[in-house]
Design a protein around this motif. Structure first.
Motif, mmCIF file in Angstrom:
data_model
loop_
_atom_site.group_PDB
_atom_site.id
_atom_site.type_symbol
_atom_site.label_atom_id
_atom_site.label_comp_id
_atom_site.label_asym_id
_atom_site.label_seq_id
_atom_site.Cartn_x
_atom_site.Cartn_y
_atom_site.Cartn_z
ATOM 1 N N THR A 165 0.824 -1.077 -0.186
ATOM 2 C CA THR A 165 0.160 -0.126 -0.082
ATOM 3 C C THR A 165 1.110 1.198 0.112
ATOM 4 O O THR A 165 1.709 1.465 0.853
ATOM 5 C CB THR A 165 -0.885 -0.077 1.164
ATOM 6 O OG1 THR A 165 -1.778 -1.097 1.160
ATOM 7 C CG2 THR A 165 -1.894 1.278 1.037
ATOM 8 N N VAL A 166 0.547 2.035 -0.714
ATOM 9 C CA VAL A 166 1.413 3.404 -0.962
ATOM 10 C C VAL A 166 0.640 4.511 -0.885
ATOM 11 O O VAL A 166 -0.642 4.606 -1.468
ATOM 12 C CB VAL A 166 2.206 3.578 -2.433
ATOM 13 C CG1 VAL A 166 2.959 4.912 -2.558
ATOM 14 C CG2 VAL A 166 3.095 2.459 -2.498
ATOM 15 N N ILE A 167 0.680 5.143 0.225
ATOM 16 C CA ILE A 167 0.288 6.542 0.366
ATOM 17 C C ILE A 167 1.010 7.678 0.231
ATOM 18 O O ILE A 167 2.345 7.645 0.449
ATOM 19 C CB ILE A 167 -0.154 6.473 2.145
ATOM 20 C CG1 ILE A 167 -1.029 5.356 2.357
ATOM 21 C CG2 ILE A 167 -0.813 7.961 2.430
ATOM 22 C CD1 ILE A 167 -0.842 5.188 3.897
ATOM 23 N N THR A 168 0.450 8.624 -0.659
ATOM 24 C CA THR A 168 1.715 9.646 -1.175
ATOM 25 C C THR A 168 0.817 10.949 -1.371
ATOM 26 O O THR A 168 -0.572 11.049 -1.458
ATOM 27 C CB THR A 168 2.265 9.225 -2.487
ATOM 28 O OG1 THR A 168 3.098 10.303 -2.844
ATOM 29 C CG2 THR A 168 1.133 8.946 -3.652
ATOM 30 N N ASN A 186 -5.111 11.368 8.914
ATOM 31 C CA ASN A 186 -6.027 10.067 9.000
ATOM 32 C C ASN A 186 -5.427 8.843 8.510
ATOM 33 O O ASN A 186 -6.169 7.980 7.997
ATOM 34 C CB ASN A 186 -7.188 10.552 8.222
ATOM 35 C CG ASN A 186 -8.140 11.618 9.080
ATOM 36 O OD1 ASN A 186 -8.257 11.466 10.197
ATOM 37 N ND2 ASN A 186 -8.467 12.801 8.188
ATOM 38 N N VAL A 187 -4.073 8.901 8.088
ATOM 39 C CA VAL A 187 -3.572 7.587 7.709
ATOM 40 C C VAL A 187 -2.491 7.130 8.618
ATOM 41 O O VAL A 187 -1.985 7.599 9.544
ATOM 42 C CB VAL A 187 -3.092 7.726 6.260
ATOM 43 C CG1 VAL A 187 -4.022 8.196 5.337
ATOM 44 C CG2 VAL A 187 -1.844 8.743 6.231
ATOM 45 N N SER A 188 -1.882 5.838 8.392
ATOM 46 C CA SER A 188 -0.773 5.241 9.277
ATOM 47 C C SER A 188 -0.103 4.472 8.347
ATOM 48 O O SER A 188 -0.652 3.751 7.363
ATOM 49 C CB SER A 188 -1.405 4.848 10.312
ATOM 50 O OG SER A 188 -2.204 3.753 10.212
ATOM 51 N N ARG A 223 2.925 9.694 10.933
ATOM 52 C CA ARG A 223 2.040 8.795 10.935
ATOM 53 C C ARG A 223 2.583 7.613 10.315
ATOM 54 O O ARG A 223 2.027 6.296 10.329
ATOM 55 C CB ARG A 223 1.055 9.341 9.651
ATOM 56 C CG ARG A 223 0.438 10.335 10.020
ATOM 57 C CD ARG A 223 -0.372 10.537 11.288
ATOM 58 N NE ARG A 223 -1.203 9.585 11.185
ATOM 59 C CZ ARG A 223 -1.756 9.042 12.632
ATOM 60 N NH1 ARG A 223 -1.538 9.826 13.644
ATOM 61 N NH2 ARG A 223 -2.655 8.243 12.468
ATOM 62 N N ALA A 224 3.945 7.231 10.701
ATOM 63 C CA ALA A 224 4.613 6.050 10.375
ATOM 64 C C ALA A 224 5.493 5.501 11.517
ATOM 65 O O ALA A 224 5.858 6.427 12.426
ATOM 66 C CB ALA A 224 5.397 6.342 9.318
#
Length: 252
Positions: A116-119, A161-163, A197-198
């Motif tokens: 999963t890539v969040i960018t 709102n992400v992690s 968030r990481a």
């Protein structure tokens, strides 16, 4: 000493010592600190140094526009990207920053890697469109064209709102004393939001960024897990970072 000679002297200090301490230069040359500060203001206005409290540091070449930065140290960025890509585990979630090194990383990811890539970079998202097993989450907000990323309040709120397991973050300056820096305040705030968030945060920095500084601090060294760089193993800046407890991952 003439103004032109002082200028050459100051630029020589930046090249040879990696920093300028205004009071020391004033004492060595027998001039006032005000004169040194004026010289540093002139050099900073020409983009030749980054002024900091008490003096100046080498300015990062990575403050140029996005298109121009793609031609800066492409081999080094590819090396850093190849090593950093190995940090992304199958099934893992990664927050991937924007910028040219991050784009090289996106291109280095195995085509079939499930992740999963969040960018906050539309450029990064577009580069991964043909990766069938990569789930993409694009964080919206005001588009900062200089780096092709979203910034501002809306983007920061979306980031909260992400992690993720891992954050891979780009900066323009890496310096033992100043820390990790970039050239825009909103972009620096967004990078801090992403890193928070990481579980782990690694900094991606090709060798031309090592020992340089930009105007706005992103993070102190205590807030990161490690640094991925292609800088030479005998680089004195890396030795200082090791003394600070920074984990260095060297891309050969």
């Amino acid at each position: 000493m003439l103004a032109a000679e002082r200028r050459d002297h100051l630029l020589g200090l930046l090249t040879n010592e990696g920093k300028i301490i205004a009071k020391d230069v004033a004492a060595d040359l027998g001039i006032s600190e005000d004169s040194v500060r004026r010289d540093l203001r002139d050099l900073a206005a020409e983009g030749l140094c980054q002024r900091v409290y008490g003096g100046a540091l080498p300015v990062s070449p990575a403050v140029a526009g996005y298109t121009a930065r793609q031609a800066v140290a492409p081999d080094g960025k590819r090396k850093v990207a190849a090593l950093a890509a190995r940090l992304i585990r199958p099934g893992g979630a990664v927050i991937l920053d924007g910028g040219t090194t991050a784009l090289a990383l996106a291109r280095a990811l195995p085509h079939e890697l499930p992740c999963t890539v969040i960018t906050h970079s539309p450029t990064i998202a577009a580069a991964l469109l043909d990766h069938p097993r990569a789930e993409l989450f694009l964080l919206g907000g005001r588009l900062f064209k200089h780096s092709a990323v979203t910034c501002g309040a809306a983007a920061v709120e979306a980031a909260q709102n992400v992690s993720a397991d891992l954050c891979l973050l780009g900066v323009t300056g890496v310096h033992p004393e100043v820390g990790l820096t970039t050239g825009d305040a909103d972009e620096a705030a967004m990078k801090r939001a992403l890193a928070s968030r990481a579980a782990e945060t690694y900094i991606l920095a090709s060798s031309e960024k090592i020992g340089t500084a930009s105007r706005f601090r992103v993070l102190p060294w205590q807030k990161i897990t490690g640094l991925v760089t292609d800088a030479a193993p005998d680089d004195p800046v890396l030795a200082q970072l090791v003394c600070l407890g920074v984990e260095i991952l060297r891309a050969g």
